[in-house]
Design a protein around this motif. Structure first.
Motif, short mmCIF file in Angstrom:
data_model
loop_
_atom_site.label_atom_id
_atom_site.label_comp_id
_atom_site.label_asym_id
_atom_site.label_seq_id
_atom_site.Cartn_x
_atom_site.Cartn_y
_atom_site.Cartn_z
N ALA A 187 0.85 -1.19 0.00
CA ALA A 187 0.00 0.00 0.00
C ALA A 187 0.89 1.23 0.00
O ALA A 187 2.05 1.18 0.43
CB ALA A 187 -0.92 0.02 1.22
N GLU A 188 0.34 2.34 -0.52
CA GLU A 188 1.10 3.58 -0.46
C GLU A 188 1.28 4.01 0.99
O GLU A 188 0.51 3.62 1.87
CB GLU A 188 0.39 4.68 -1.24
N LYS A 189 2.33 4.82 1.27
CA LYS A 189 2.59 5.26 2.64
C LYS A 189 1.40 6.06 3.17
O LYS A 189 0.80 6.84 2.46
CB LYS A 189 3.85 6.12 2.69
N GLN A 190 1.09 5.84 4.42
CA GLN A 190 -0.03 6.52 5.09
C GLN A 190 -1.31 6.42 4.27
O GLN A 190 -2.05 7.39 4.10
CB GLN A 190 0.33 7.97 5.40
N TRP A 191 -1.56 5.22 3.79
CA TRP A 191 -2.76 4.96 3.01
C TRP A 191 -4.04 5.28 3.77
O TRP A 191 -5.09 5.51 3.17
CB TRP A 191 -2.77 3.48 2.59
N PHE A 192 -3.96 5.32 5.08
CA PHE A 192 -5.15 5.48 5.93
C PHE A 192 -5.50 6.94 6.21
O PHE A 192 -6.58 7.24 6.71
CB PHE A 192 -4.93 4.78 7.28
N TYR A 193 -4.57 7.87 5.94
CA TYR A 193 -4.80 9.25 6.38
C TYR A 193 -5.16 10.15 5.20
O TYR A 193 -4.48 10.16 4.18
CB TYR A 193 -3.58 9.83 7.08
N THR A 194 -6.23 10.92 5.37
CA THR A 194 -6.67 11.86 4.35
C THR A 194 -7.57 12.89 5.00
O THR A 194 -8.23 12.62 6.01
CB THR A 194 -7.43 11.15 3.22
N ASN A 195 -7.61 14.08 4.40
CA ASN A 195 -8.57 15.10 4.86
C ASN A 195 -9.96 14.86 4.31
O ASN A 195 -10.91 15.52 4.73
CB ASN A 195 -8.09 16.50 4.44
N ASP A 196 -10.08 13.96 3.37
CA ASP A 196 -11.38 13.64 2.77
C ASP A 196 -11.51 12.12 2.70
O ASP A 196 -10.85 11.48 1.88
CB ASP A 196 -11.47 14.24 1.37
N PRO A 197 -12.32 11.51 3.57
CA PRO A 197 -12.43 10.04 3.59
C PRO A 197 -12.84 9.43 2.27
O PRO A 197 -12.59 8.26 2.02
CB PRO A 197 -13.49 9.79 4.68
N SER A 198 -13.48 10.22 1.39
CA SER A 198 -13.90 9.65 0.10
C SER A 198 -12.79 9.74 -0.94
O SER A 198 -12.93 9.20 -2.04
CB SER A 198 -15.15 10.37 -0.42
N SER A 199 -11.67 10.43 -0.62
CA SER A 199 -10.53 10.42 -1.54
C SER A 199 -9.89 9.04 -1.53
O SER A 199 -10.11 8.25 -0.61
CB SER A 199 -9.52 11.50 -1.16
N LYS A 200 -9.06 8.75 -2.55
CA LYS A 200 -8.62 7.38 -2.75
C LYS A 200 -7.15 7.16 -2.36
O LYS A 200 -6.34 8.07 -2.39
CB LYS A 200 -8.81 7.00 -4.22
#
Length: 661
Positions: free
Chosen positions: A148-161
């Motif tokens: 998986a890409e690094k920090q696959w779990f963190y985003t400011n928008d949960p619907s982003s991929k």
């Protein structure tokens, strides 16, 4: 699963002023509390990506770490469920024992799950790029994850991929671009839960809102069902429920019904209810004086308001077999075992309905009480802290709520209860450290300073906040501070303060330190501030608050004589507070019987105790206290003063003549 605080945070549209959450666009549910490691929601291992302060206590201030960990991998013991959306507290395993850290989500790394469940048809790519188009696609199914890409779990928008590399048997390992809020795993479970309604013909993708699909509620039906699988993402959960019509997915966890094999002793009348989910209905039978066998139970402490009667939120419902049949019981749902026997006379002014059991409106009573005096035989604090009295009236027995102490009266027929004290309001003042040893209020205004680990506070500012009138005493280097009938006088270079009531000297008290006086300021040691203003200190870290309680005193008929050479007096105190306050840091009310200003004299006793403490509801506040005072008196006529104080502050004072024969 370990749960502590239980609540739910729903993240809605953008622009809520939530910092890094400002770009979130879809509603996502974060189930609150602290949890032990469990699947993707609560990782068992994380990697610290930067130097990370650690703490020996979860409540230790951010700027007082015990030390710092270098970047490394750590094992997790518990974590707050909101860790993926902001700073959260993690309890981790260390060589020193358990420690707490508070990294931001972008300061940690974690491995992806070994397998994930795709919720819809998903394109696959040869690299982490959509350019050139997909090379294949997978239908909704479970797949193996290889990277998986690094920090696959963190985003400011949960619907982003995020990019997740999955294994295929025909094309090898390929990349999928999956919305973060859809990256989840399915685990098998086996537990029973009650649902007030379930969607029909729902699959997992529909339940999770993929493609804005609508769930079908046309055949929604309440019932007890088995949960067979659980889908978990960083943000949310869904449950596969087995119903009579087949399986369905829902994001509602239902009310968990636990298997049990317990015996429950029922000492007092307890209703047996056939359908605990069907609202307030008449009981099927009444159980008393037998031990029943429980085969299922509902622990309402874990249900966060979802239980059958969620106001009993510290209790357990048992599904039992008894001599009267099968049904549900709750030991707080009937005649309370922890009620206190009393011998009270109660003057009821406000209209009250007579209930068969406290807090349980099984049926509407035709008997209303108002403007009459009744006998009370039991008293009980319910799980919500309300006081209930069992009374006898018109040859009937039942329970009445009792909350309006400022209007209604209780008299203890076995003790000399002479007056009632009701807390009317409370003021508080928060104080925090400031630069250069200063102390400040929440608005940044300086209120004092520290010296040799002692606090010194500005008396003039305190007087303004707590609404005392400050006056200079003529021809002396002294000031008087007054509020109502109470006042005290401070004099420069004098280690005593003079207390007054109605403008007449009550007594002189020794101060811990002399006032620190300059031309325009007066400072007192914190101990003297608490005593003279009658304030309770509550400490939280390196900050503290000072609380002032204001009371109304209603006098009944004072005695004129004392038997057996000792005068004994009692007051009922209405003070909605936790019982721990009166055991530890609370500055309690005290009552003194004084003669010739002797502050109670030799052999004087004063005490305050909660008299209706309910052990069945440990978080319920105590509402009623007994304040007692007694002192020996020799034969003859005595002019005594009955005085109520908090610290040295006088709340009430009354003079009475007592004859002892």
């Amino acid at each position: 699963m370990i749960k502590r605080k239980i609540f739910a945070i729903t993240i809605l549209a953008a622009g809520l002023g939530l910092g890094s959450l400002a770009h979130r666009t879809k509603a996502e549910t974060i189930y609150g509390g602290s949890y032990a490691p469990e699947g993707i929601r609560f990782p068992a291992t994380i990697e610290l990506l930067a130097d990370t302060p650690y703490y020996s206590d979860p409540n230790q201030p951010d700027d007082e770490p015990e030390g710092t960990f270098a970047p490394q991998e750590v094992n997790v013991l518990t974590v707050e469920s909101s860790w993926s959306i902001g700073k959260a507290t993690w309890k981790i395993e260390t060589m020193f024992g358990p420690r707490w850290i508070r990294p931001n989500p972008w300061e940690i790394g974690m491995e992806p799950p070994k397998r994930i469940t795709l919720l819809e048809e998903t394109p696959l790519y040869r690299s982490q790029s959509t350019k050139g188009g997909s090379v294949a696609s997978l239908s909704a199914q479970e797949v193996e994850v290889v990277a998986a890409e690094k920090q696959w779990f963190y985003t400011n928008d949960p619907s982003s991929k995020a990019w997740i590399k999955v294994h295929t048997t025909w094309l090898g390992d390929l990349w999928a671009h999956i919305p973060v809020n859809q990256i989840g795993t399915v685990q098998k479970v086996q537990r029973k839960a009650h649902y007030y309604g379930l969607p029909a013909n729902s699959d997992l993708g529909t339940a999770m809102g993929v493609g804005e699909q609508q769930q079908d509620w046309s055949n929604s039906k309440a019932g007890d069902y088995t949960i067979t699988r659980e889908f978990t993402t960083i943000y949310d959960r869904a449950f596969e429920v087995q119903t009579d019509q087949g399986t369905t997915w829902t994001r509602e966890k239902g009310v968990t019904i636990l298997s049990a094999n317990e015996t429950v002793a029922i000492a007092r009348e307890t209703p047996l209810i056939h359908d605990v989910w069907d609202g307030y209905k008449k009981e099927d039978a009444v159980i008393k004086g037998e031990t029943v066998t429980a085969f299922e139970k509902i622990d309402e402490r874990l249900e966060s308001g979802r239980g059958p009667y969620s106001i009993w939120n510290n209790s357990t419902w048992y599904h039992v077999r008894s001599s009267k049949g099968t049904g549900w019981i709750n030991k707080l749902f009937g005649e309370p075992e922890s009620s206190l026997p009393v011998h009270w006379k109660v003057k009821v002014n406000d209209q009250k309905e007579l209930f068969r059991y406290p807090e349980i409106p099984f049926s509407t009573s035709t008997l209303l009480l108002r403007d009459q005096t009744v006998e009370a035989t039991e008293a009980w604090n319910g799980p919500n802290g309300g006081l209930w009295l069992k009374v006898q009236v018109d040859s009937r027995s039942g329970w009445i709520p009792f909350w309006n102490y400022s209007q209604d009266n209780i008299w203890d027929e076995d003790a000399n209860t002479i007056f009632h004290i009701s807390r009317m309001n409370m003021n508080s003042l928060g104080i925090a450290p400031a630069a250069n040893g200063g102390l400040q209020l929440s608005n940044g205004q300086r209120i004092g300073y520290t010296e040799n680990n002692q606090s010194y506070l500005d008396v003039i500012q305190l007087a303004e906040y707590f609404q005392y009138k400050v006056e200079k005493v003529p021809n002396t280097n002294a000031i008087s501070l007054s509020k109502g009938e109470y006042s005290f006088v401070l004099q420069a270079d004098l280690g005593n303060a003079t207390l007054n009531w109605h403008g007449t000297k009550d007594k002189s008290v020794q101060l811990a330190e002399m006032p620190r006086h300059t031309r325009d300021s007066w400072y007192l040691n914190l101990k003297d501030v608490q005593a003279l203003f009658g304030l309770t200190q509550v400490v939280a870290g390196n900050e503290y608050s000072l609380f002032e309680k204001m009371y109304q005193v209603r006098l009944g008929e004072l005695p004129t004589s004392a038997a057996k050479g000792r005068l004994e007096l009692q007051a009922f105190v209405d003070d909605w507070t936790s019982r721990e306050d009166y055991k530890s840091n609370q500055m309690p009310l005290q009552m003194f019987i004084e003669e010739n200003g002797d502050h109670g004299g030799e052999g004087h006793l004063t005490q305050i105790n909660g008299i209706v403490n309910n052990p069945d509801a440990s978080v319920a506040p105590v509402t009623l206290f007994s304040l007692k005072a007694s002192r020996p008196l020799s034969n003859g006529t005595h002019q005594v003063s009955v005085v109520i104080r908090i610290g040295e502050r006088i709340i009430w004072k009354h003079n009475v003549e007592i004859v002892v024969k």
